[in-house]
Design a protein around this motif. Structure first.
Motif, PDB file in Angstrom:
ATOM      1  N   HIS A 219      51.263  44.280  15.231  1.00  0.00           N
ATOM      2  CA  HIS A 219      49.908  43.529  15.557  1.00  0.00           C
ATOM      3  C   HIS A 219      49.485  43.554  17.001  1.00  0.00           C
ATOM      4  N   SER A 220      50.394  44.029  17.943  1.00  0.00           N
ATOM      5  CA  SER A 220      50.135  44.220  19.174  1.00  0.00           C
ATOM      6  C   SER A 220      51.229  44.998  19.941  1.00  0.00           C
ATOM      7  N   PHE A 221      50.846  45.350  21.374  1.00  0.00           N
ATOM      8  CA  PHE A 221      51.933  46.122  21.920  1.00  0.00           C
ATOM      9  C   PHE A 221      51.917  45.639  23.266  1.00  0.00           C
ATOM     10  N   GLY A 222      52.839  46.475  24.108  1.00  0.00           N
ATOM     11  CA  GLY A 222      52.845  45.929  25.306  1.00  0.00           C
ATOM     12  C   GLY A 222      52.215  46.823  26.597  1.00  0.00           C
ATOM     13  N   MET A 223      52.102  46.426  27.626  1.00  0.00           N
ATOM     14  CA  MET A 223      51.748  47.208  28.832  1.00  0.00           C
ATOM     15  C   MET A 223      52.034  46.639  30.110  1.00  0.00           C
ATOM     16  N   THR A 224      52.827  47.590  30.827  1.00  0.00           N
ATOM     17  CA  THR A 224      53.112  47.334  32.277  1.00  0.00           C
ATOM     18  C   THR A 224      52.102  48.190  33.229  1.00  0.00           C
ATOM     19  N   GLU A 225      52.388  47.928  34.479  1.00  0.00           N
ATOM     20  CA  GLU A 225      51.735  48.576  35.449  1.00  0.00           C
ATOM     21  C   GLU A 225      51.512  49.975  35.440  1.00  0.00           C
ATOM     22  N   ARG A 226      52.658  50.969  34.861  1.00  0.00           N
ATOM     23  CA  ARG A 226      52.582  52.234  34.491  1.00  0.00           C
ATOM     24  C   ARG A 226      52.425  52.721  33.040  1.00  0.00           C
ATOM     25  N   TYR A 227      53.125  51.721  32.306  1.00  0.00           N
ATOM     26  CA  TYR A 227      53.527  52.387  30.896  1.00  0.00           C
ATOM     27  C   TYR A 227      52.673  51.466  29.773  1.00  0.00           C
ATOM     28  N   LEU A 228      52.884  52.150  28.764  1.00  0.00           N
ATOM     29  CA  LEU A 228      52.456  51.255  27.379  1.00  0.00           C
ATOM     30  C   LEU A 228      53.690  51.561  26.515  1.00  0.00           C
ATOM     31  N   GLY A 365      51.037  43.034  33.106  1.00  0.00           N
ATOM     32  CA  GLY A 365      51.572  44.054  33.427  1.00  0.00           C
ATOM     33  C   GLY A 365      52.675  43.876  34.650  1.00  0.00           C
ATOM     34  N   HIS A 366      52.567  42.576  34.993  1.00  0.00           N
ATOM     35  CA  HIS A 366      53.605  42.254  36.043  1.00  0.00           C
ATOM     36  C   HIS A 366      54.282  41.048  35.926  1.00  0.00           C
ATOM     37  N   SER A 367      55.243  40.499  36.854  1.00  0.00           N
ATOM     38  CA  SER A 367      56.153  39.499  36.610  1.00  0.00           C
ATOM     39  C   SER A 367      55.342  38.269  36.600  1.00  0.00           C
ATOM     40  N   TYR A 368      55.729  37.192  35.743  1.00  0.00           N
ATOM     41  CA  TYR A 368      54.958  36.082  35.729  1.00  0.00           C
ATOM     42  C   TYR A 368      56.173  34.853  35.564  1.00  0.00           C
ATOM     43  N   ARG A 369      55.596  33.674  35.434  1.00  0.00           N
ATOM     44  CA  ARG A 369      56.268  32.522  35.273  1.00  0.00           C
ATOM     45  C   ARG A 369      56.123  31.678  34.305  1.00  0.00           C
ATOM     46  N   TYR A 370      54.763  31.639  33.906  1.00  0.00           N
ATOM     47  CA  TYR A 370      54.265  30.614  32.776  1.00  0.00           C
ATOM     48  C   TYR A 370      53.697  31.273  31.617  1.00  0.00           C
ATOM     49  N   ALA A 371      53.984  30.962  30.453  1.00  0.00           N
ATOM     50  CA  ALA A 371      53.379  31.225  29.131  1.00  0.00           C
ATOM     51  C   ALA A 371      53.028  29.805  28.442  1.00  0.00           C
ATOM     52  N   TYR A 372      51.855  29.844  27.946  1.00  0.00           N
ATOM     53  CA  TYR A 372      51.277  28.873  26.957  1.00  0.00           C
ATOM     54  C   TYR A 372      51.214  29.325  25.477  1.00  0.00           C
ATOM     55  N   GLY A 373      51.305  28.311  24.678  1.00  0.00           N
ATOM     56  CA  GLY A 373      51.090  28.531  23.314  1.00  0.00           C
ATOM     57  C   GLY A 373      51.287  27.485  22.325  1.00  0.00           C
ATOM     58  N   VAL A 374      51.023  27.650  21.141  1.00  0.00           N
ATOM     59  CA  VAL A 374      50.878  26.505  20.354  1.00  0.00           C
ATOM     60  C   VAL A 374      52.507  26.227  19.784  1.00  0.00           C
ATOM     61  N   GLY A 375      52.730  24.967  19.243  1.00  0.00           N
ATOM     62  CA  GLY A 375      53.982  24.528  19.025  1.00  0.00           C
ATOM     63  C   GLY A 375      53.982  23.562  18.015  1.00  0.00           C
ATOM     64  N   SER A 376      55.456  22.735  17.570  1.00  0.00           N
ATOM     65  CA  SER A 376      55.156  21.976  16.537  1.00  0.00           C
ATOM     66  C   SER A 376      56.003  20.780  17.125  1.00  0.00           C
ATOM     67  N   GLU A 377      55.654  19.554  17.235  1.00  0.00           N
ATOM     68  CA  GLU A 377      56.155  18.447  17.437  1.00  0.00           C
ATOM     69  C   GLU A 377      56.836  17.729  16.292  1.00  0.00           C
ATOM     70  N   ILE A 378      56.489  17.798  15.209  1.00  0.00           N
ATOM     71  CA  ILE A 378      57.012  17.149  13.938  1.00  0.00           C
ATOM     72  C   ILE A 378      57.814  18.479  13.314  1.00  0.00           C
ATOM     73  N   PRO A 379      58.987  18.553  12.802  1.00  0.00           N
ATOM     74  CA  PRO A 379      59.595  19.540  11.985  1.00  0.00           C
ATOM     75  C   PRO A 379      58.931  19.715  10.700  1.00  0.00           C
TER      76      PRO A 379
END
Length: 482
Positions: A219-228, A365-379
């Motif tokens: 569905h997706s792929f990765g990318m850094t500063e120099r590479y795919l 493509g660079h180091s990072y600290r924060y990621a945001y997403g959806v989650g589930s509070e109620i199992p």
């Protein structure tokens, strides 16, 4: 039977509208002066036939435009060829992810030779030069008017690259000012084609071609500063089976865990295959980010133990009141460019999540600290909260309200931002109790609620989108000043 309240998000929306000024609770930051475009399915049946899977519904575009603390809204169906044929014929006309059209025996024979893949662009939004486009996993984007959302026709790449499957998650390199993507061309010898495209041009340029015997669903792929980085999960298909089986697209893929994951690292400039490596088996839809560190390529993906999550997203399943566990975990893979073929694996967070976003403009493509997403509070519940993962301090934040089901959180950096999480989160939320939706605006730093912008109706659960500032490039997040 009592059905889950979030099933409203998997119900057809037949209304198209345009409203200049939506009601607001709280205060919308006045520095928000762009537009949030969202994409996703909004019609789940045609005539007497129903689509089978969440990924199959016909696409609708949504626009939230910001101006001096006010917000306007519009929504409109995307008039792809698949949509137009379905409306004219009164039935599903094209092969979707998990739904096949009803065919006579003669039509089934014709499909063996002239099979029409869908162009129902329901997955994502991007900008190619001055053109706004909707994307899906087949390589035919559709252009649309950013003000009226009117469909303007298919996008013409003006090149000779061919393929049958693509990705709706293109990457953009802000240093090179180029988009990157890939095509999968089925054949006796199938091939992955990686390509780039200048921000102001409509021609794709081949970066590299990799032969493959049994292509993977990616569905997706990765990318850094120099590479795919291509990530071949062990959900694979025999192309001959895909053509002749008569099954819907994804039903031709088989889970073969003994294959593991195959990573391929390709140099953006030369097209050279720098490394192929293998890890234990996982499945995933979404890469979060990738970067280079101490001779390694680091690839972060929201992973699942296997591809069973696809089966959880069939509409009959989603509309029932069976427990749902369709979230993954943020997992880090380290590929040593100078070492062996094995890959080091680390679970970065045990917090279930998906639909990940980062400060893409400054951290892709660079180091990072924060990621945001959806989650589930109620199992067992559908996505009912927003999460923020701190990969350094491991201090996580969340937003949850009873009866509310948020969509993908889009990060928008504040003007003159000094820190990675200086900005806001935008998320379209279904309020199942009120049977309507609202645009939620949170501070990205603490997840405090700033405003709710009330939509005129319930918006079906969508997939992806982007916040775009007019005239500021294809993915127009502002640059950090430090």
């Amino acid at each position: 039977m009592n059905h889950s309240p979030y099933r409203l998000g998997f119900t057809t929306l037949g209304i198209e509208t345009c409203i200049d000024d939506l009601p607001v609770q709280g205060a919308v930051p006045t520095w928000l002066q762009g537009t949030l475009f969202r994409n996703g399915p909004a019609k789940f049946e045609v005539g007497g036939q129903r689509y089978n899977h969440w990924f199959d519904g016909l696409a609708m575009l949504h626009r939230f435009a910001f101006s001096d603390g006010r917000v306007s809204y519009a929504n409109r169906f995307l008039h792809s060829q698949a949509y137009r044929e379905a409306m004219e014929l009164g039935r599903i006309s094209r092969r979707e992810f998990a739904t096949n059209p009803v065919r006579t025996p003669l039509q089934r024979v014709a499909d063996l030779f002239f099979s029409k893949f869908t162009d129902n662009c329901s997955v994502n939004i991007s900008k190619f030069g001055d053109e706004f486009v909707a994307l899906t996993e087949t390589p035919r984007p559709f252009r649309f008017d950013p003000e009226t959302l009117e469909t303007l026709g298919a996008y013409d790449y003006q090149d000779g690259l061919t393929g049958h499957v693509s990705t709706a998650h293109l990457h953009f390199d802000f240093q090179r000012m180029r988009h990157y993507g890939y095509l999968l061309e089925f054949g006796l010898q199938s091939r992955y084609h990686l390509y780039s495209m200048a921000a102001d041009a409509g021609r794709r340029v081949r970066v590299a071609t990799l032969p493959v015997r049994k292509p993977a669903y990616m569905h997706s792929f990765g990318m850094t500063e120099r590479y795919l980085v291509l990530t071949e999960f062990p959900l694979v298909v025999n192309p001959l089976k895909l053509r002749f089986s008569g099954k819907s697209f994804i039903r031709n893929y088989n889970w073969e865990p003994e294959r593991g994951i195959h990573f391929h690292v390709i140099d953006k400039e030369t097209g050279r295959l720098m490394k192929s490596a293998r890890s234990t088996p996982y499945f995933g839809f979404h890469h979060v980010n990738a970067f280079e560190e101490d001779g390694e390529v680091v690839v972060d993906i929201v992973t699942y133990p296997d591809a069973g999550v696809i089966d959880l997203l069939y509409l009959d399943r989603l509309r029932s009141d069976q427990p749902l566990t369709a979230l993954g975990k943020l997992t880090r893979f380290r590929i040593d460019l100078n070492g062996g073929e094995n890959v080091a694996i680390e679970t970065l967070s045990e917090t279930p999540m998906d639909f990940p976003r980062i400060d893409y403009r400054n951290r892709a493509g660079h180091s990072y600290r924060y990621a945001y997403g959806v989650g589930s509070e109620i199992p067992g519940n559908f996505n009912d909260k927003l999460v923020k993962l701190d990969l350094e301090g491991r201090q996580h934040a969340s937003w949850h309200r009873n009866g509310c089901y948020p969509g993908e959180p889009v990060f928008v950096s504040a003007p003159e931002a000094l820190k990675e999480d200086d900005g806001v989160i935008l998320s379209v939320v279904l309020d199942a109790r009120k049977k309507t939706s609202f645009l939620l605006i949170l501070t990205a730093s603490g997840y405090e609620e700033l405003a709710r912008v009330e939509a005129p109706h319930a918006i079906p659960f969508g997939f992806h989108g982007n916040y775009l500032n007019e005239g500021n490039g294809p993915v127009s997040f502002r640059t950090l000043h430090s």
